[in-house]
Design a protein around this motif. Structure first.
Motif, PDB file in Angstrom:
ATOM      1  N   ALA A  43       0.722  -1.243   0.019  1.00  0.00           N
ATOM      2  CA  ALA A  43      -0.073  -0.078  -0.044  1.00  0.00           C
ATOM      3  C   ALA A  43       0.816   1.255   0.057  1.00  0.00           C
ATOM      4  O   ALA A  43       0.544   2.286   0.046  1.00  0.00           O
ATOM      5  N   ALA A  44       2.177   1.031  -0.065  1.00  0.00           N
ATOM      6  CA  ALA A  44       2.941   2.215  -0.139  1.00  0.00           C
ATOM      7  C   ALA A  44       4.142   1.835  -0.995  1.00  0.00           C
ATOM      8  O   ALA A  44       4.739   0.502  -1.076  1.00  0.00           O
ATOM      9  N   THR A  45       5.137   2.929  -1.392  1.00  0.00           N
ATOM     10  CA  THR A  45       6.232   2.684  -2.067  1.00  0.00           C
ATOM     11  C   THR A  45       7.471   2.776  -1.375  1.00  0.00           C
ATOM     12  O   THR A  45       7.435   3.604  -0.099  1.00  0.00           O
ATOM     13  N   GLN A  46       8.521   2.323  -1.768  1.00  0.00           N
ATOM     14  CA  GLN A  46      10.087   2.375  -1.369  1.00  0.00           C
ATOM     15  C   GLN A  46      10.287   3.764  -1.064  1.00  0.00           C
ATOM     16  O   GLN A  46      11.003   4.141  -0.216  1.00  0.00           O
ATOM     17  N   LYS A  47       9.933   4.556  -1.926  1.00  0.00           N
ATOM     18  CA  LYS A  47      10.591   5.927  -2.089  1.00  0.00           C
ATOM     19  C   LYS A  47       9.814   6.826  -0.892  1.00  0.00           C
ATOM     20  O   LYS A  47      10.474   7.653  -0.040  1.00  0.00           O
ATOM     21  N   GLN A  48       8.518   6.261  -0.510  1.00  0.00           N
ATOM     22  CA  GLN A  48       8.117   7.088   0.564  1.00  0.00           C
ATOM     23  C   GLN A  48       8.582   6.727   2.027  1.00  0.00           C
ATOM     24  O   GLN A  48       8.981   7.685   2.670  1.00  0.00           O
ATOM     25  N   LEU A  49       9.204   5.591   1.971  1.00  0.00           N
ATOM     26  CA  LEU A  49      10.141   5.112   3.132  1.00  0.00           C
ATOM     27  C   LEU A  49      11.137   5.808   3.140  1.00  0.00           C
ATOM     28  O   LEU A  49      11.624   6.188   4.161  1.00  0.00           O
ATOM     29  N   ASP A  50      12.032   5.799   2.099  1.00  0.00           N
ATOM     30  CA  ASP A  50      13.338   6.598   2.023  1.00  0.00           C
ATOM     31  C   ASP A  50      13.129   7.896   2.406  1.00  0.00           C
ATOM     32  O   ASP A  50      14.230   8.423   3.122  1.00  0.00           O
ATOM     33  N   ASP A  51      12.066   8.417   1.827  1.00  0.00           N
ATOM     34  CA  ASP A  51      11.934  10.128   2.538  1.00  0.00           C
ATOM     35  C   ASP A  51      11.631  10.148   3.703  1.00  0.00           C
ATOM     36  O   ASP A  51      12.431  11.167   4.350  1.00  0.00           O
ATOM     37  N   ILE A  52      11.131   9.412   4.439  1.00  0.00           N
ATOM     38  CA  ILE A  52      10.959   9.488   5.810  1.00  0.00           C
ATOM     39  C   ILE A  52      12.016   9.228   6.556  1.00  0.00           C
ATOM     40  O   ILE A  52      12.622   9.847   7.580  1.00  0.00           O
ATOM     41  N   ASN A  53      12.943   8.178   5.946  1.00  0.00           N
ATOM     42  CA  ASN A  53      14.221   7.810   6.623  1.00  0.00           C
ATOM     43  C   ASN A  53      15.120   9.025   6.565  1.00  0.00           C
ATOM     44  O   ASN A  53      15.932   9.301   7.463  1.00  0.00           O
ATOM     45  N   SER A  54      15.162   9.774   5.466  1.00  0.00           N
ATOM     46  CA  SER A  54      15.993  10.904   5.297  1.00  0.00           C
ATOM     47  C   SER A  54      15.410  12.238   6.194  1.00  0.00           C
ATOM     48  O   SER A  54      16.517  12.916   6.600  1.00  0.00           O
ATOM     49  N   ALA A  55      14.255  12.101   6.262  1.00  0.00           N
ATOM     50  CA  ALA A  55      13.610  13.220   7.326  1.00  0.00           C
ATOM     51  C   ALA A  55      14.239  12.941   8.730  1.00  0.00           C
ATOM     52  O   ALA A  55      14.635  13.904   9.501  1.00  0.00           O
ATOM     53  N   ILE A  56      14.060  11.777   8.885  1.00  0.00           N
ATOM     54  CA  ILE A  56      14.458  11.409  10.413  1.00  0.00           C
ATOM     55  C   ILE A  56      16.087  11.625  10.575  1.00  0.00           C
ATOM     56  O   ILE A  56      16.295  12.167  11.823  1.00  0.00           O
ATOM     57  N   ASP A  57      16.760  11.189   9.671  1.00  0.00           N
ATOM     58  CA  ASP A  57      18.115  11.475   9.880  1.00  0.00           C
ATOM     59  C   ASP A  57      18.533  13.020   9.787  1.00  0.00           C
ATOM     60  O   ASP A  57      19.557  13.437  10.739  1.00  0.00           O
ATOM     61  N   GLN A  58      17.784  13.785   9.067  1.00  0.00           N
ATOM     62  CA  GLN A  58      17.843  15.293   9.129  1.00  0.00           C
ATOM     63  C   GLN A  58      17.773  15.888  10.701  1.00  0.00           C
ATOM     64  O   GLN A  58      18.409  16.836  11.101  1.00  0.00           O
ATOM     65  N   LEU A  59      16.437  15.198  11.045  1.00  0.00           N
ATOM     66  CA  LEU A  59      16.245  15.681  12.430  1.00  0.00           C
ATOM     67  C   LEU A  59      17.224  15.434  13.611  1.00  0.00           C
ATOM     68  O   LEU A  59      17.405  16.270  14.521  1.00  0.00           O
ATOM     69  N   GLN A  60      17.601  14.169  13.418  1.00  0.00           N
ATOM     70  CA  GLN A  60      18.599  13.554  14.586  1.00  0.00           C
ATOM     71  C   GLN A  60      19.752  14.791  14.320  1.00  0.00           C
ATOM     72  O   GLN A  60      20.385  14.876  15.467  1.00  0.00           O
ATOM     73  N   LYS A  61      20.087  15.088  13.085  1.00  0.00           N
ATOM     74  CA  LYS A  61      21.474  16.053  13.260  1.00  0.00           C
ATOM     75  C   LYS A  61      21.101  17.374  13.592  1.00  0.00           C
ATOM     76  O   LYS A  61      21.872  17.823  14.448  1.00  0.00           O
ATOM     77  N   GLN A  62      19.805  17.857  13.388  1.00  0.00           N
ATOM     78  CA  GLN A  62      19.392  18.952  13.963  1.00  0.00           C
ATOM     79  C   GLN A  62      19.537  19.089  15.659  1.00  0.00           C
ATOM     80  O   GLN A  62      19.926  20.087  15.870  1.00  0.00           O
ATOM     81  N   ILE A  63      18.789  17.907  15.939  1.00  0.00           N
ATOM     82  CA  ILE A  63      18.842  18.003  17.613  1.00  0.00           C
ATOM     83  C   ILE A  63      20.352  17.778  18.118  1.00  0.00           C
ATOM     84  O   ILE A  63      20.616  18.431  19.181  1.00  0.00           O
ATOM     85  N   ALA A  64      21.358  17.248  17.401  1.00  0.00           N
ATOM     86  CA  ALA A  64      22.567  17.140  17.982  1.00  0.00           C
ATOM     87  C   ALA A  64      23.172  18.656  17.924  1.00  0.00           C
ATOM     88  O   ALA A  64      23.920  18.941  18.823  1.00  0.00           O
ATOM     89  N   VAL A  65      22.968  19.343  16.720  1.00  0.00           N
ATOM     90  CA  VAL A  65      23.413  20.693  16.821  1.00  0.00           C
ATOM     91  C   VAL A  65      22.911  21.426  17.819  1.00  0.00           C
ATOM     92  O   VAL A  65      23.708  22.486  18.253  1.00  0.00           O
ATOM     93  N   SER A  66      21.498  21.307  18.068  1.00  0.00           N
ATOM     94  CA  SER A  66      20.790  22.230  19.076  1.00  0.00           C
ATOM     95  C   SER A  66      21.422  22.214  20.340  1.00  0.00           C
ATOM     96  O   SER A  66      21.701  22.856  21.134  1.00  0.00           O
ATOM     97  N   LYS A  67      21.870  20.618  20.686  1.00  0.00           N
ATOM     98  CA  LYS A  67      22.438  20.559  22.145  1.00  0.00           C
ATOM     99  C   LYS A  67      23.810  20.894  22.158  1.00  0.00           C
ATOM    100  O   LYS A  67      24.213  21.500  23.132  1.00  0.00           O
ATOM    101  N   GLN A  68      24.566  20.969  21.117  1.00  0.00           N
ATOM    102  CA  GLN A  68      25.991  21.418  21.046  1.00  0.00           C
ATOM    103  C   GLN A  68      25.921  22.996  21.050  1.00  0.00           C
ATOM    104  O   GLN A  68      26.655  23.697  21.843  1.00  0.00           O
TER     105      GLN A  68
END
Length: 311
Positions: free
Chosen positions: A128-153
């Protein structure tokens, strides 16, 4: 003959009566006391100094004031500089609070993306979903994790930088505070403080005069207890010992004496010539020993008054 006998007897009785007022003592001397000369501790004009000779002063009583206007102004200038330094310091809380709010938003977005990832993985299994949709979500998660690390620093860096900046400012404040304490000490020395309970013997300065550090202001002594400095010969020295109580007499008038109880607290270990207040050559040639006797003063004993002692 009978009349001559009666006359002789009468003269003997008169002589005996006169001798009855005499006292036999072992030594004589002069009453004295430990005198303290109080001096000014600062330079300046004496603004107030109301004491008079004969006044009884309490210990640590403030009995005068030297003008310390210029020194007070110096302290105010230092305090103003300290206040200006405090205004230069930075409060890290507002800046850090802003970054913390951004961090909260980023963590909330990350949680939402993690839930979305789980949902998309389930849909992908059901075609019911495509691989691209999952890849986009994983990319967004990776970006948010980097932003959180920068905010803590950023939070840690801001806190460290501001603390370092404030520490530099406070390092300038400490010497200024020490200078303020030194100036306050000088201001306190402008007060004329009486060092001991006693009676003012001599006043050397007046209100309105200029004084300098070390200049004598007045002389004071505690007259509650006075010292009889007497002199005994070597033959009488064996009668005296430290701590011994003795009878002290002060001259109250013609053949009249006031009696006190004294305590020996000093015996000289060296002989000296009789003081020059003894005017005869023979008596000046005698070697004597100084003895100090502490006597409770009832108000009648005065410094410089002659006294006698019987051990």
């Amino acid at each position: 003959m009978k009349k001559l006998f009666i006359l002789a007897a009468g003269l003997a009785l008169v002589a005996a009566g006169c001798n009855g007022h005499k006292i036999v003592t072992d030594a004589s001397g002069v009453f004295e006391s430990d005198e303290v000369i109080v001096s000014a501790e600062q330079n300046g004009k004496i603004l107030s100094f109301p004491i008079q000779e004969g006044d009884t002063l309490a210990k640590y009583a403030v009995i005068g004031q030297i003008d310390m206007s210029n020194t007070i102004i110096q302290k105010q200038q230092i305090q103003a500089t300290i206040a200006a330094l405090r205004q230069k310091t930075t409060n890290p809380k507002p800046q850090i609070e802003l970054v913390k709010r951004q961090l909260i938003v980023q963590e909330s977005q990350l949680e939402q993306q993690l839930r979305e990832k789980t949902r998309t993985e389930n849909l992908l299994k059901a075609d019911a979903a495509t691989q691209k949709q999952l890849d986009d979500i994983n990319s967004a998660i990776d970006q948010l994790q980097k932003q959180i690390a920068v905010s803590k620093q950023q939070i840690a860096l801001d806190d460290s930088n501001i603390e370092t900046q404030n520490r530099t400012i406070y390092s300038e404040q400490a010497p200024l505070e020490m200078s303020a304490k030194q100036v306050q000490d000088n201001i306190d020395k402008g007060r004329i403080v009486n060092p001991l309970r006693g009676t003012v013997l001599t006043k050397y300065a007046l209100q309105g005069e200029m004084t300098t550090t070390g200049k004598a202001l007045y002389k004071i002594a505690n007259l509650d207890t006075v010292t009889l400095r007497a002199y005994v010969t070597g033959s009488d020295l064996t009668k005296v010992k430290l701590g011994q109580t003795c009878k002290v007499y002060s001259d109250e008038g013609t053949d009249q004496y006031r009696e006190y109880t004294g305590t020996v607290y000093f015996i000289s270990d060296k002989s000296e010539f009789t003081p020059k207040t003894i005017q005869t050559r023979d008596e000046r040639a005698n070697l004597v020993y100084a003895v100090k006797i502490r006597v409770k003063n009832d108000g009648y004993l005065k410094l410089g008054m002659y006294g006698e002692v019987k051990f």
